[in-house]
Design an enzyme around this catalytic site. Structure first.
Site: not given
Ligand code: NAD
Length: 487
Positions: A155, A231-232, A235-236, A253, A287, A468
């Site tokens: 994105n 990412g999503s 996936t995490a 994140e 996000c 972060e």
């Protein structure tokens, strides 16, 4: 597959050299639907070579002084800034975002990421304590961890990738980065200027490819002790599972389902344009975008009327037209997914006030096959509906009414995510009370997306693990050691 026009062919960047790959993936221009680029379909072998190059470069890079590294980061920032227009054009074409957004947000922020960490790395100090009674002094040292694996989404391609590369290398790590296979072009362009900036070979390696092949090979590599992932949530979970046997350090994140809470004493002249922006900026593919708007009942009708009128001013179409506010969504599949959410809401009895299926979408001839969708506002939707619970990640927002402060806090917190929230009110006490109780890593009151990179960024609940920012990234990308000296 046969291609009529000459395609842009990317190569991996390993050990300071561009290296071709044995197989490639097609990459689409989202605003035309055409394949225009081929991205390496890297796997274990390419990741292995990149990790080796990063390991070899680590001893020299990690022993440079912060000042030397800072100068290189600043040079890199200058070089990207020098080519800002070319980077912005490429980002817009590759991602579908408007040229205006790429020019004013994505690329300037990528430049700033390098400048920011070039500066912040010079200002960290470590701790020291004394125990006179036993004749001891304790102090801490921080050292880079090693080879950092960096995985980023589609994105905000260069913006988010550099938000990881900059702190990682500023701290003295070397990196293997894997951008999204759907938006790899600007990362490849950045590789072309690394040498000129003075980044030694092997310090930044970029391996292109899919998550399942290239991403997973990086996550599973035993010589990559830390992974920074954006990412999503799905996936995490996979990354957490795959890295568990190695006990890797993870920064995650993830997605959001961000509420905006609008009290009846809000300044609507500020709130409405900002909430339209927070809902639809970058096609809603940020996000931090708002996707649940809670409006206090007394102003609900007026808010809706003005909100819809403002949303309708946003022009959807050719991303390279500077008057366009909404570009193309990332892919055909993603557009389908976002449209399906609207259909599901309608099937549950919700009403679409503007946008998808309600207003005509007129596109220029060259963009007829692009993945466009109008800003869409949904009302009469239940809190349990999938549109109010799941991350849609498109230009769709739901507006619902509430009565009391207590009620709205509970409803706003009633999702699995906890990334960002906005609160609109002119009552200072209320703003503090509500902000404190929202389960959200970031709360903006009477504004949106105002960021100071010094401060922690990240989400709670299913929106992530870790933060972060200046101090947070420094802590993530370094290993701390406590030393005790007895005299
Ligand atoms: P995604 O999770 O599908 O992919 C992100 C990256 O992970 C890509 O590079 C992908 O190739 C890679 N990947 C996929 N599967 C992998 C695997 N098994 N192992 C290793 N890597 C893998 O996400 P996306 O669709 O690219 O991005 C959209 C998501 O990102 C949304 O949920 C959005 O909210 C989130 N996001 C979060 C933030 C934040 O800062 N919190 C910022 C931007 C986007």
């Amino acid at each position: 597959m046969a291609h009529s026009k000459a395609l842009l062919v990317l190569e991996n960047f390993i050990g300071g050299k561009f290296v071709p790959c044995s197989s490639y993936i097609d990459s689409y221009n989202p605003s035309t639907g055409d394949v225009y680029c081929r991205v390496p379909d890297s796997g274990k072998e390419e990741v292995e070579a990149a990790v080796k190059a990063a390991k070899d470069a680590f001893p020299v890079w990690s022993s440079k002084s912060p000042l030397e590294r800072s100068q290189i980061l600043n040079k890199l920032a200058d070089l990207i800034e020098h080519d800002l227009e070319a980077f912005a054009q490429a980002e817009s074409k590759d991602q579908g975002k408007t040229i205006t957004f790429a020019r004013t947000v994505d690329i300037p922020r990528a430049v700033y990421n390098f400048r920011f960490f070039a500066s912040s790395i010079l200002h960290h100090v470590t701790e020291c304590t004394e125990m006179p009674a036993v004749g001891c002094v304790h102090y801490t040292l921080r050292a880079p961890v090693g080879v950092a694996g960096l995985i980023s989404p589609w994105n905000l391609p260069l913006y988010l990738l550099t938000w990881k590369i900059a702190p990682a290398i500023a701290c003295g790590n070397t990196v293997v980065a894997k951008p999204s296979e759907m938006t790899s072009v600007t990362a490849w362009m950045m590789c072309k200027i690394l040498e000129k900036a003075g980044v030694p070979p092997g310090v930044v390696n970029v391996v292109f490819g899919t998550g399942a092949k290239a991403g997973e090979a990086l996550v599973c590599h035993p010589d990559v002790p830390l992974i920074s992932f954006t990412g999503s949530t799905l996936t995490a979970q996979r990354i957490t599972e795959k890295s568990a046997p190695h006990c890797k350090r993870l920064s995650l994140e993830l997605g959001g389902k961000n509420p905006a809470i609008i009290f009846d004493d809000a300044d609507l002249s500020q709130c409405i344009p900002t909430t339209v922006r927070s809902s639809f900026a970058n096609q809603g593919e940020i996000c931090l975008c708002t996707s649940r708007i809670f409006v206090q009942r007394g102003i609900y009708s007026e808010f809706l009327k003005r909100f819809v009128a403002e949303a309708k001013k946003w022009k959807t179409g050719n991303p390279s037209d500077p008057t366009t506010s909404v570009g193309a969504l990332i892919s055909k599949e993603h557009l389908e997914k976002v449209r399906n959410y609207v259909k599901k809401a309608q099937a549950e009895g919700a009403r679409v006030l503007c946008g998808e299926g309600v207003d005509p979408l007129a596109l220029p001839p060259g963009n007829q096959k692009g993945y466009f969708m109008l800003p869409t506002v949904i009302v009469e939707v239940k809190d349990e509906s999938c549109c109010m619970q799941e991350e849609i990640f498109g230009p769709v927002t739901c507006v619902v009414a509430f009565d009391t402060e207590e009620e709205v806090i509970e409803r706003a917190n009633g999702v699995k995510y906890g990334l960002a929230a906005t609160v609109w009110s002119s009552n200072v006490g209320r703003v503090h009370r509500v902000a404190r109780r929202l389960q959200s890593g970031l709360v903006w009151t009477n504004c949106w997306l105002v960021r100071d990179l010094n401060l922690p960024f990240g989400g709670m609940k299913a929106s992530g693990i870790g933060r972060e920012g200046a101090k947070d990234s420094y802590e993530f990308f370094t290993e701390v050691k406590t030393i005790t000296i007895k005299h």
